[in-house]
Write a protein that holds these residues in place. Sequence first.
Motif, short mmCIF file in Angstrom:
data_model
loop_
_atom_site.label_atom_id
_atom_site.label_comp_id
_atom_site.label_asym_id
_atom_site.label_seq_id
_atom_site.Cartn_x
_atom_site.Cartn_y
_atom_site.Cartn_z
N MET A 50 -2.85 -2.91 10.59
CA MET A 50 -4.54 -3.64 10.95
C MET A 50 -4.53 -3.14 9.31
O MET A 50 -5.52 -4.02 8.73
N GLU A 51 -4.92 -1.95 9.43
CA GLU A 51 -6.13 -1.75 8.48
C GLU A 51 -5.40 -2.51 6.92
O GLU A 51 -5.61 -2.61 5.37
N LEU A 52 -3.98 -1.56 6.40
CA LEU A 52 -2.82 -1.73 5.67
C LEU A 52 -2.66 -3.61 6.07
O LEU A 52 -0.96 -3.42 4.91
N ALA A 53 -3.09 -4.23 6.29
CA ALA A 53 -2.31 -5.63 5.98
C ALA A 53 -2.55 -6.63 5.04
O ALA A 53 -0.79 -7.18 4.60
N GLU A 57 2.73 -2.06 0.19
CA GLU A 57 3.97 -0.81 0.27
C GLU A 57 2.97 0.61 1.16
O GLU A 57 4.41 1.02 1.65
N GLY A 58 2.35 0.20 1.82
CA GLY A 58 1.27 1.22 2.24
C GLY A 58 1.38 1.36 3.59
O GLY A 58 2.19 1.80 4.39
N LEU A 59 1.97 -0.30 4.21
CA LEU A 59 2.67 -0.86 5.48
C LEU A 59 4.01 -0.19 6.04
O LEU A 59 3.63 0.54 6.61
N GLU A 60 4.58 -0.27 4.89
CA GLU A 60 6.18 0.50 4.56
C GLU A 60 6.37 1.65 4.70
O GLU A 60 6.87 2.02 5.67
N SER A 64 7.47 3.77 7.98
CA SER A 64 8.63 4.38 8.05
C SER A 64 8.36 5.75 8.16
O SER A 64 9.41 6.41 8.29
N ALA A 65 7.09 5.97 8.37
CA ALA A 65 6.64 7.74 8.61
C ALA A 65 7.31 7.31 10.65
O ALA A 65 6.76 8.54 11.09
#
Length: 282
Positions: A50-53, A57-60, A64-65
Amino acid sequence: MQFDSNLAWNEAVARVRANRDVLMALAGVFFLLPALLSSVFLADIQQQMMELAQDSEGLEALISANLGTILAFGIGGMLVQFVGYLAATVILGVGGRPSVGEAISVALRAVPTLIGATLLYIVGITLVSFVLGLLVALGSLVAGTAGASLGGVVMLIGLFGVSIWSAVRLSLLVPVIVREGLANPVAAMRRSWELTGGHTPRLLGFYALLMLGYLAISFMVSLLLITPLSLVFGAGAVTNFLAGVVAGLIGAVSNVLLVAVLVRVHAQLSHATPDGQASLFD
């Protein structure tokens, strides 16, 4: 015969009331518990998502992690719910007063059929999406950027329509597998398609009303319970857990009612006996 949604609903509620003790046990294990586990173990990931909505790039990178954890809970939760749907259908849709253990045993034997049908449905939707995408690409070559944009909108609308229409036609898959004992995924899908033929608009309207009711209840519960809890406890593990309990309870009750409704819809459209396969446990 003409589908009677009022009859299906009234019979479904009556069946749930008559079997509420057994259904409570099934719902707790197969519907409520997975929701609680997800709310506990995926709370941090969901919060970060939600914070990276707005940060693609950060959400991806986050997804992935944590892909293994997300898939484990997603696929595991789906399989557990599959068993729950099938077991509840046994309780609500066959004769002989099966026990919880007997219902779960039948459900476990039927899970591969439901998995196979689900995979076939996903493949079918993927193929439709590919064909529509190909048509959009061809249109963009002819009409340029404007044509591509319009084609993209048409593609999304078409894919949504096909998904909803096919979901309604295959909505009786679980009752067909349990009540008619079809173990072949293709045969089960064909049977559901056959039963819902000619009733799709009425079924779509009925299911839409049920969905609206579910959304309205979820919204009101969230407004009256979860929001005050967040104000009292603040954002944190306690609030996430309590919110998971509330959401899980709503989901468990809704899933049981959904199974009961589908069982009664199947009974109407298939002209089945009230208890379906009465010989399963006699």
